[in-house]
Design a protein around this motif. Structure first.
Motif, PDB file in Angstrom:
ATOM      1  N   GLN A  83       0.832  -1.222   0.113  1.00  0.00           N
ATOM      2  CA  GLN A  83       0.033  -0.115  -0.197  1.00  0.00           C
ATOM      3  C   GLN A  83       0.832   1.197  -0.026  1.00  0.00           C
ATOM      4  N   ARG A  90      -3.139  -6.707   6.713  1.00  0.00           N
ATOM      5  CA  ARG A  90      -4.170  -6.516   7.150  1.00  0.00           C
ATOM      6  C   ARG A  90      -5.007  -7.540   7.789  1.00  0.00           C
ATOM      7  N   ARG A 132      -3.218  -2.814  -2.500  1.00  0.00           N
ATOM      8  CA  ARG A 132      -4.386  -2.554  -1.995  1.00  0.00           C
ATOM      9  C   ARG A 132      -4.877  -1.161  -2.791  1.00  0.00           C
ATOM     10  N   LEU A 141     -10.180  -0.556   1.037  1.00  0.00           N
ATOM     11  CA  LEU A 141      -9.138  -0.909   0.178  1.00  0.00           C
ATOM     12  C   LEU A 141      -9.002  -2.430  -0.085  1.00  0.00           C
ATOM     13  N   GLN A 142      -9.361  -2.727  -1.362  1.00  0.00           N
ATOM     14  CA  GLN A 142      -9.246  -4.193  -1.674  1.00  0.00           C
ATOM     15  C   GLN A 142      -8.145  -4.637  -2.389  1.00  0.00           C
ATOM     16  N   LEU A 143      -7.914  -5.859  -2.756  1.00  0.00           N
ATOM     17  CA  LEU A 143      -6.490  -6.452  -3.143  1.00  0.00           C
ATOM     18  C   LEU A 143      -6.833  -6.181  -4.726  1.00  0.00           C
ATOM     19  N   ARG A 225      -8.377   4.475   7.414  1.00  0.00           N
ATOM     20  CA  ARG A 225      -7.959   3.190   8.128  1.00  0.00           C
ATOM     21  C   ARG A 225      -8.126   3.380   9.508  1.00  0.00           C
TER      22      ARG A 225
END
Length: 301
Positions: A83, A90, A132, A141-143, A225
């Motif tokens: 990131q 995570r 991310r 926040l996604q892969l 976050r």
């Protein structure tokens, strides 16, 4: 939906000792092993933990909840990706602890923890670099996968410059009767340096690549976050400050790590250790003559 396949994997066994902190200790181990993408599973025991939940309505993380005291890790898992160019684990955890009403369970994203003893298995994907990326549909926040470890830049491919036509070889002139005899070439010391060929008319000029800043897509806002509760408090007692504790009375701070402080009582010199999370810290006063700060520490309701 995105489906990724990893064909080259490594397995790391990581043991974290008492007093180490998550996720910082895990990040150090991953960086030493050059693990940039993978999956984590673990079990063990924690001395203290902070967890948070994602609120889908507001698309933000709620305020962290503190589990102050021993708790067992019933389940721990999570992903590893890059990131903003840094290793970012995570982790989600289900924790169990004894309470006044019996066994209590708590679960959520593990923001921070102090380890009592923890064993982790990390499966590293060496052929699938993961990052991310913000998902504008969910705010998470996604892969995502890409071919390099730096974020890909979507831009128009550079236009290739058309090759210059090959120069026509010099034509030999047939000898003719009465032609002037061929003159011998002068010595190399007197040769005129070759002239550069004139630019070819009609050729498209070479287009310079646009500056890198114009290639970058518009930055998408990153979701907030979860952060540790202690980071939200700007002022807390430090070494040398004076405090009035609701039970111990007037004391001097002799050590502090931002989570717990040790106090020396002025009346008898006894040393006490207290957790800041159990106290309500009032705004300090400052002695105009000495510049020394003084805090009042009350019991948190």
């Amino acid at each position: 939906m995105i489906v990724l396949e990893a064909r080259r994997a490594r397995h790391l066994i990581v043991r974290l000792d008492r007093g180490e902190e998550l996720p910082a200790a895990l990040v150090r181990a991953l960086d030493e092993a050059e693990a940039r993408a993978g999956w984590v599973e673990g079990t063990g025991s924690l001395e203290r933990a902070e967890i948070a939940l994602f609120d889908q309505a507001s698309r933000t993380y709620a305020k962290t909840r503190v589990l102050d005291g021993p708790c067992d890790v019933v389940a721990l898992s999570g992903s590893i990706a890059l990131q903003q160019g840094e290793t970012s684990p995570r982790l989600s955890a289900t924790l169990a602890r004894e309470s006044g009403v019996g066994l209590q369970l708590a679960a959520g994203e593990l923001v921070w923890a102090r380890v009592y003893g923890l064993e982790l298995r990390v499966t590293v994907f060496d052929d699938v670099p993961l990052v991310r990326a913000p998902d504008d549909r969910t705010g998470l926040l996604q892969l995502a996968a890409q071919s390099s470890t730096t974020p890909a830049i979507v831009s128009e491919p550079p236009r290739s410059v058309p090759p210059a036509p090959a120069a026509e070889p010099p034509r030999t002139v047939p000898p003719s009767s009465g032609a002037e005899p061929v003159r011998t070439a002068p010595s190399t010391s007197g040769i005129e340096p070759p002239r550069t060929a004139p630019s070819i008319s009609g050729a498209e000029p070479v287009r310079s690549a646009p500056p890198a800043s114009t290639l970058e897509p518009a930055a998408l806002p990153l979701p907030q976050r979860p952060v540790r509760r202690r980071q939200e408090e700007e002022i807390y007692p430090e070494v040398g400050d004076g405090v009035t504790h609701f039970h111990f009375g007037e004391c001097i701070v002799i050590s502090s790590d931002g989570e717990r402080i040790r106090l020396r009582q002025e009346r008898d010199g006894r040393v006490r250790e207290v957790s800041l999370t159990m106290l309500r810290i009032e705004t300090p006063t400052v002695d105009a003559a000495t510049g020394k700060r003084h805090f009042r520490l009350a019991r948190k309701n």
